[in-house]
Design a protein around this motif. Sequence first.
Motif, short mmCIF file in Angstrom:
data_model
loop_
_atom_site.label_atom_id
_atom_site.label_comp_id
_atom_site.label_asym_id
_atom_site.label_seq_id
_atom_site.Cartn_x
_atom_site.Cartn_y
_atom_site.Cartn_z
N PHE A 5 -1.65 -1.75 3.82
CA PHE A 5 -2.46 -2.92 3.13
C PHE A 5 -3.74 -2.31 2.60
O PHE A 5 -4.30 -2.99 1.88
CB PHE A 5 -2.77 -3.75 4.35
CG PHE A 5 -1.31 -4.47 4.77
CD1 PHE A 5 -0.81 -4.24 5.76
CD2 PHE A 5 -0.95 -5.60 3.91
CE1 PHE A 5 0.37 -4.82 6.33
CE2 PHE A 5 0.30 -6.07 4.40
CZ PHE A 5 0.97 -5.67 5.42
N GLY A 8 -1.47 -0.44 -0.90
CA GLY A 8 -1.61 -1.94 -1.08
C GLY A 8 -2.81 -2.59 -1.48
O GLY A 8 -3.49 -3.89 -1.66
N LEU A 61 4.36 -4.39 -2.11
CA LEU A 61 2.95 -4.37 -1.67
C LEU A 61 2.06 -3.46 -2.65
O LEU A 61 1.02 -3.95 -2.98
CB LEU A 61 2.87 -3.72 -0.41
CG LEU A 61 1.52 -3.76 0.43
CD1 LEU A 61 0.91 -5.04 0.70
CD2 LEU A 61 1.53 -3.02 1.60
N PHE A 117 7.21 -10.01 -0.05
CA PHE A 117 7.54 -9.04 -1.06
C PHE A 117 8.41 -9.34 -2.35
O PHE A 117 8.20 -9.46 -3.27
CB PHE A 117 8.07 -7.81 -0.56
CG PHE A 117 6.93 -6.79 0.34
CD1 PHE A 117 7.39 -5.52 0.89
CD2 PHE A 117 5.67 -7.35 0.68
CE1 PHE A 117 6.71 -4.96 1.66
CE2 PHE A 117 4.94 -6.48 1.14
CZ PHE A 117 5.23 -5.22 2.00
#
Lengths: 577, 70
Positions: free
Chosen positions: A83, A87, A257, A506
């Motif tokens: 993330f 991401g 992501l 996603f």
Amino acid sequence: MVDTGFVLSWIDYAIMIVYFVFVLGIGWALKRYMKDANAFLEAGRSMPAWVAGLAFISTNLGALEVMGMTGSGAKYGMLTTHFYWIGAIPAMVFLALFMMPFYYGSKARSVPEYLKLRYDEKTRGLNAILFAVMTILASGISMYALAILMEKVLGWNFHLSLLLSAAIVLAYTYLGGLSSAIYNEVLQFFIIVIGLLPIVLLSLKDLGGWNGLQDQLAPIVSGKGFAPDTWTTTWKYTGSARANPLGVEWYGIFAGLGFVLSFGYWCTNFLIVQRAMSAHSLTAARNTPLIGAIPKMFIPFLIIVPGIAALVLMNTPGKGFVLPMNEAGQPIWDYTIIMLLKQYLPAGVLGLGITALLASFMSGMAGNVSAFNTVWTYDIYQSYLRPPTGDKTSDDNHYLKVGRLATVFGVLVSIGAAYLASLFGNIMDFLQTIFSMINAPLFAVIFLGMFWKQSTGHAAFTGLLAGFLIALIHHGITYPEGADTLVKGGWLCKCYAYPVEMAQNFWTAIYACTTSALVTLVVSLSTKQKKTDEELKGLVYSLTPKIKDDHVPWYKRSTSLAILVLIILTVLTILFW
Amino acid sequence: MGIDIKFPIGLMFSILGLFLTVYGLFTSSDAMLYSRSLGVNVNLWSGIGMLLFGGIMLFLAWKSKKSKHT
């Protein structure tokens, strides 16, 4: 009420008080510079790049994120860094190099305004209204989460915490507008790092350093059915969904992501983009996301690593580390960070840690309110309710007043949203789901707007709606395995099951973005472009003069910074493969 | 706009740093207090760290102010 045994002493409260004095003081000091709406709502477009850069990522370091990520560190290990690395960084680099020239160069005062300049009024209106509603709800949810946490952990009165925190946010944003929000976000960044650093160092010391952590993780992780080093690797076990606790494959991470979700968020969310738009020049605006990207890449070590340590602590009887349980007998992972604070911090630095958490909650609220103000004043009020009269001075004064009023209005509605959140437990999940259904199509539309001269207003509007609709339908016909409420999906029919919620998210985003792009493309080809080339200058790649930054020393150039960021990202990815 | 944020940041961390350093010094013999931080006097270390950081920020703020007037 969960008894977590927190007792604060006078020094802890003293630290909190000093912090809040400075927060309000900064707002107060800025009051006399708030001469017009531009100063109040856009920070006068005068922020230095480092300030805008730190505010840029600090807005994203809200307490919900901090608590959630530490909890995720315990649940998923270093995979959580996806993330922060894949991401976020590619999207931030793309925004900096390729999109900021249009956002900033077009002199648009907000993302919806860019849509109006590039497309048409109805596209702006749709985006402005959706964004305004979502951002105020998000502010309310932060408020609610703060009050609940303070009640459950410190025993403070729920209503008092809520109203007091709302009052503080209202005070400093009313006085100093966007500048106040941004400066306080920078302050918050430093206090979060300094406040949380002790638990990283102490938890690692307690477990024998990184190697000791890995050794003690091995039996725990094997016991869960994964390879022993799964919690300290990022890509190694993404070959199949069953091999990692996230339940996704590498291409899902990459496309879902790394591309759609992150570009949809970092490149279109006005809350974030507004910080870059407040910079003092185009070079500074382009450098803002890049400057933010550097600390962003190291935040996992501050937030995720303690979460991983917490997993070991929970499974080591002698340590006395226990997470509170919810009604279903499941550990409340979000409380990981607060229990870590309790585990290692004596009075003094404990107050610092709690202040760091409070700071991040309030910063989230203030950020949302400041973004709401700007969109309300320029994109809704000025566009539809009371356009400029031509008398610049009286207009300036009027819109400044409106901006200030919007602050009060925004905070009041947030309080309402906070109480709404207390009635519906799932509202956080619900909001995030809706947000990604809106962001993914928006990215497609903005991207096509910036790089394809032919995309038209009708196409953009239809594209946004189509993308959102497909996202809704996808959410309605699919559900994650083991889902117990309709908020998670499957409310039209339970036609397809994803192994985990993340996979469903996603794919919702991927379908939404693709649909939006295709519809925008097709409709653009069949409608007339209403904007002339002259009107589109500075808004589209093919009609904008290339950026000349030869006069800027090489180390301040955006391309050099971008290369540095990508090099660091590559090194980190290799180290934690 | 208007204010140089390095100054309030420097000032705040210097004040907090001073608080914690002094508190850390006063409680340095309190083994019970620091038993949870594995015997480390976190207050003292954090305090010193914050004083340093605050000091650097104040210095940078002063330098900016000076260069504006030259």
